[in-house]
Enzyme design. Sequence first.
Site, PDB file in Angstrom:
ATOM      1  N   GLY A  44      -8.076 -10.280  21.748  1.00 43.64           N
ATOM      2  CA  GLY A  44      -8.561 -11.788  22.255  1.00 43.64           C
ATOM      3  C   GLY A  44      -7.344 -12.505  22.759  1.00 43.64           C
ATOM      4  O   GLY A  44      -6.210 -11.645  23.108  1.00 43.64           O
ATOM      5  N   ALA A  82     -14.557  -9.795  14.992  1.00 47.98           N
ATOM      6  CA  ALA A  82     -13.690  -9.035  15.157  1.00 47.98           C
ATOM      7  C   ALA A  82     -13.995  -7.555  15.185  1.00 47.98           C
ATOM      8  O   ALA A  82     -14.492  -7.199  13.978  1.00 47.98           O
ATOM      9  CB  ALA A  82     -12.635  -9.317  14.100  1.00 47.98           C
ATOM     10  N   ALA A  83     -13.757  -6.752  16.304  1.00 44.14           N
ATOM     11  CA  ALA A  83     -14.074  -5.308  16.138  1.00 44.14           C
ATOM     12  C   ALA A  83     -13.796  -4.893  17.424  1.00 44.14           C
ATOM     13  O   ALA A  83     -13.370  -5.391  18.358  1.00 44.14           O
ATOM     14  CB  ALA A  83     -15.728  -5.183  15.827  1.00 44.14           C
ATOM     15  N   TYR A 149     -18.865   4.078  17.740  1.00 50.43           N
ATOM     16  CA  TYR A 149     -18.817   2.564  17.751  1.00 50.43           C
ATOM     17  C   TYR A 149     -20.042   2.229  16.855  1.00 50.43           C
ATOM     18  O   TYR A 149     -20.157   1.492  16.026  1.00 50.43           O
ATOM     19  CB  TYR A 149     -18.928   2.119  19.336  1.00 50.43           C
ATOM     20  N   HIS A 195     -16.615  -3.197  31.054  1.00 46.05           N
ATOM     21  CA  HIS A 195     -18.223  -3.717  30.936  1.00 46.05           C
ATOM     22  C   HIS A 195     -18.708  -3.876  32.399  1.00 46.05           C
ATOM     23  O   HIS A 195     -17.952  -4.231  33.400  1.00 46.05           O
ATOM     24  CB  HIS A 195     -18.175  -5.090  30.209  1.00 46.05           C
ATOM     25  N   ILE A 213     -20.425   3.737  39.344  1.00 43.24           N
ATOM     26  CA  ILE A 213     -21.820   3.921  38.366  1.00 43.24           C
ATOM     27  C   ILE A 213     -21.506   5.166  37.814  1.00 43.24           C
ATOM     28  O   ILE A 213     -21.820   6.343  38.445  1.00 43.24           O
ATOM     29  CB  ILE A 213     -22.943   4.003  39.437  1.00 43.24           C
ATOM     30  N   ARG A 284     -21.336   8.560  31.508  1.00 40.57           N
ATOM     31  CA  ARG A 284     -20.058   8.163  30.516  1.00 40.57           C
ATOM     32  C   ARG A 284     -20.472   8.600  29.024  1.00 40.57           C
ATOM     33  O   ARG A 284     -21.708   8.338  28.754  1.00 40.57           O
ATOM     34  CB  ARG A 284     -19.849   6.673  30.385  1.00 40.57           C
TER      35      ARG A 284
END
Length: 331
Positions: A44, A82-83, A149, A195, A213, A284
């Site tokens: 952050g 938070a992660a 994740y 992202h 891509i 990915r």
Amino acid sequence: MAANSFTRMNIFVTGGAGYIGSICTEALLGAGHAVTVYDDLSEGHRSAVDPRARFVLGRPDEPGNILDAVKEARPDAVMHFAANALVGESMTNPKKYFHNNVANGLKLLDAAVECGVKKFVFSSTCATYGPPDRLPMTEDLPQCPINPYGESKLMFERMLQWYQRIYGLEFVAFRYFNAAGASERFGEHHRIETHLIPNVLRVALDQKPHCEIYGTDYPTPDGTCVRDYIHILDLAQAHMLGLAPGRQGFYNLGNGDGYSVREVVRMCEKVTGKTIPTVEKPRRPGDPPRLVAAAEKAVRELGWQPKHPRLEDIVATAWAWHEKHPNGYPD
Ligand code: UDP
């Protein structure tokens, strides 16, 4: 609660300097709640913390640090944003995900119980499901994550269920689909951006020559992955609804519309008026082909009403923020 009554709550927000946490903090403060932001600033930004919030620099690896911070804040509710949240990174550094998302998260959970917190609101994810066998995805689908994740978030969900059963900790866990967009003041800035939408917009800002891509051979109509993009302000709204006493359980948050990577790129071209060159790359690791939410449970049980469901509006708010802050936050 009577229709117009408002209970001002004291809320402890972990990750309030991050993308989703900063905008939820802004919404909570705007609604009249008091907020303590606890953030280690690893992801952050200090300037993303709304100045009306109290800020505590988190040191989750120091013994007792989280407990002391919760004790001092004496919150009615905890919102845990938070992660670490990158699918790709979790496939190469799973340790980071289990240490931070599970072990550090558990310290917070224990602190919440010890301090008698009335409500725990958790940022979970559609990545807890893995590739679904039907779309759109309801909350009762099997949860078989295909990346660390998603696994780390699922582990936390399970801890929440046991803490609720045994300690009576009331919780709401939101399984976000793809958070996107911005408020007028706060937006998405990751130091290493992975992202899709912010990466495409960086091309529109001439900060990158093209966007990549990842995978064009998925079993989807145009071969690229399909995701359900949800406006950050609609996520924030759901979090506030989740605070009401008695509200409890797991909720998907998405719009029910799936867009492929190519469709997102085209929408960014439309909104920005720029041409976005693309380069096709291999898949990915860890990416499921299609994730689209059924969020009727949140609508029905929480009274959630998304106000910005159109992808065009979502991208437009992101673009407005990135144009105003081409280098993101200063710190
Ligand atoms: N993606 C892409 N190029 C990028 C970033 C992402 O093709 O520069 C793809 C990614 O593989 C996934 C989708 O876009 O299929 C959304 O990825 P993002 O990282 O935004 O969110 P995720 O779905 O992983 O939470």
